[in-house]
Design a protein around this motif. Structure first.
Motif, PDB file in Angstrom:
ATOM      1  N   LYS A 191      92.141 -23.024   7.577  1.00 44.17           N
ATOM      2  CA  LYS A 191      91.533 -23.045   8.924  1.00 44.17           C
ATOM      3  C   LYS A 191      90.045 -23.416   8.879  1.00 44.17           C
ATOM      4  CE  LYS A 191      92.460 -22.110  13.257  1.00 44.17           C
ATOM      5  NZ  LYS A 191      93.653 -22.673  13.873  1.00 44.17           N
ATOM      6  N   ARG A 192      89.346 -22.881   7.896  1.00 47.48           N
ATOM      7  CA  ARG A 192      87.902 -23.131   7.824  1.00 47.48           C
ATOM      8  C   ARG A 192      87.612 -24.626   7.670  1.00 47.48           C
ATOM      9  NH1 ARG A 192      83.505 -20.244   3.791  1.00 47.48           N
ATOM     10  NH2 ARG A 192      81.694 -21.143   4.869  1.00 47.48           N
ATOM     11  N   LEU A 224      92.313 -26.734  17.544  1.00 47.82           N
ATOM     12  CA  LEU A 224      92.257 -25.698  16.504  1.00 47.82           C
ATOM     13  C   LEU A 224      93.660 -25.328  16.022  1.00 47.82           C
ATOM     14  CD1 LEU A 224      89.437 -23.444  17.991  1.00 47.82           C
ATOM     15  CD2 LEU A 224      89.428 -24.350  15.669  1.00 47.82           C
ATOM     16  N   ASP A 225      94.630 -25.379  16.940  1.00 45.43           N
ATOM     17  CA  ASP A 225      96.026 -25.066  16.578  1.00 45.43           C
ATOM     18  C   ASP A 225      96.779 -26.279  16.027  1.00 45.43           C
ATOM     19  OD1 ASP A 225      95.639 -22.531  17.388  1.00 45.43           O
ATOM     20  OD2 ASP A 225      96.567 -22.758  19.357  1.00 45.43           O
TER      21      ASP A 225
END
Ligand SMILES: NC(=O)c1ccc[n+]([C@@H]2O[C@H](COP(=O)([O-])OP(=O)(O)OC[C@H]3O[C@@H](n4cnc5c(N)ncnc54)[C@H](O)[C@@H]3O)[C@@H](O)[C@H]2O)c1
Ligand SMILES: [Zn+2]
Length: 381
Positions: A191-192, A224-225
């Motif tokens: 994610k980062r 983001l998803d």
């Protein structure tokens, strides 16, 4: 220019687009889509890539993707050598480049060979540098696997390694034969790293395209998803913008400098955190907030636009704790940046959403105030 390609179906729908980087006889396409590996070798053959291929990748990426590329290339009778190195910015060094040269020489890699950079910006920059210099230059194919590499570093031909005295100090311009952007790679990305890519994506909207910035305001959570349609739209728009600016100013002697928005402050933030506290894209996000603050204080941008910039960036979950980075360190490091001209710090500042201006005279106290502002805004405790 974006073309929709008629590509064959492979189980899942293949969404496939082509964006061209226009550079005369060094022009090349960026292919953007999903589930693309099965057509990689065929595309190499179509681009006249030599039979001998060296794939450079790292130990995080290899377990997911290396085998599939090797198999596909071998089925098309390519002779493939794979070089797998450790991950991380520290590998972008002359020492690692030399280790790769040694392995290539020992494997008998000659001038009629190509390098495939399978990885993020570190692999792209390092193996691009290897391709630019090994036996006076080999063909290069960029296969970016991080969001940042897909929207930014794989396009434009800037390749480099770091020197102990500075980042990207030893390098070249070496354009790839094509860029192969398969958004499926992002599923395995931490994610980062997605957040880091979004840093450069917001930058494109802020510099060039108010409509795209508004799209990001409406679709940030979907991005983001990793919603596939959103990712595809973002990849396409960013690739188009990077392709256009590269075509206008390949060697960064003029207009391409606007891409440094967020980077003047960002690079110093990265360095002040010893390249450990903040990753590049995170530092660029914070850098854009600081530079927008400076622009507002100089009366260059309206409060409303500044507020929109800050609000969008604050919705992106950058982990940053009080006291992690000291303003005094950031200020000191900014005075060493290689992009200063005759000691003057050059800033790219937003003047409205979708437009920037290069400014050479920024008051020291304003820079200091902007740093206090972002370091305060981002306190999570
Ligand atoms: N050449 C240019 O124009 C340009 C532009 C921007 C940035 N850069 C350079 O790019 C570098 C940063 O690139 P980055 O952000 O891609 O970082 P990176 O290459 O270090 O990759 C980030 C991490 O993700 C891992 N990884 C990569 N792809 C993966 C995948 N699909 N699944 C799981 N893990 C994966 C990597 O092993 C690494 O640990 C910096 O060195 C910067 O200077 C260059
Ligand atoms: Zn950057």
């Amino acid at each position: 220019m974006v073309k929709r390609l008629s590509s064959y179906q492979q189980g899942e729908e293949l969404i496939h687009r082509q964006i061209d980087v226009a550079l005369g006889d060094r022009s090349y396409p960026i292919y953007v889509g999903r589930a693309m590996t099965a057509s990689f070798a065929q595309t190499c053959a179509g681009h006249g890539i030599p039979d001998r291929i060296v794939i450079v990748t790292d130990t995080n990426i290899a377990p997911y993707y290396l085998q599939a590329f090797r198999k596909n290339l071998r089925e098309f009778k390519f002779n493939v050598t794979s070089i797998v190195i450790p991950p991380g910015e520290r590998q972008k060094s002359l020492r690692q480049a030399n280790a790769i040269f040694t392995e290539m020489l020992k494997s008998g890699v000659g001038r009629r060979s190509a390098v495939v950079a399978l990885g993020g910006g570190v692999i792209g920059d390092l193996s691009g540098f290897v391709a630019a210099t090994y036996q006076r230059g080999l063909s290069l194919v960029q296969v970016p696997t991080t969001l940042l590499a897909q929207v930014d570093s794989s396009i434009g031909g800037k390749v480099a390694v770091n020197h102990p005295l500075g980042k990207n100090m030893i390098g070249a311009f070496h354009q790839p034969k094509f860029v192969w952007t398969d958004t499926d790679c992002l599923r395995t990305l931490p994610k980062r790293e997605i957040i880091c890519g979004i840093g450069e994506i917001v930058k494109y909207g802020l510099i060039f395209d108010a409509g795209f910035f508004a799209y990001l305001e409406s679709n940030l959570e979907r991005l983001l998803d990793l919603d596939p349609e959103t990712v595809l739209h973002v990849q396409t728009r960013c690739s188009e913008l990077k392709a256009e600016i590269t075509s206008k100013d390949e060697r960064e002697t003029g207009i391409r400098t606007v891409l440094n928005l967020g980077h003047t402050v960002g690079h110093a933030l990265e360095a002040a955190g010893h390249f450990q506290l903040l990753k590049h894209g995170e530092a660029v996000l914070l850098g854009m907030m600081a530079e927008s603050y400076i622009a507002r204080e100089m009366g260059l941008i309206h409060d409303d636009a500044h507020d929109r910039i800050v609000q969008l960036i604050r919705r992106i979950p950058v982990k940053f704790r009080r006291g992690d980075v000291r303003s005094s360190d950031v200020l000191r490091l900014m005075s060493h940046d290689k992009k200063s001209i005759a000691g003057k710090k050059r800033f790219v500042l937003p003047i409205r959403i979708g437009e920037v201006q290069v400014v050479e005279d920024v008051d020291h106290s304003l820079i200091r105030a902007s740093l206090s502002d972002i370091l305060r805004v981002n306190r999570s405790d």
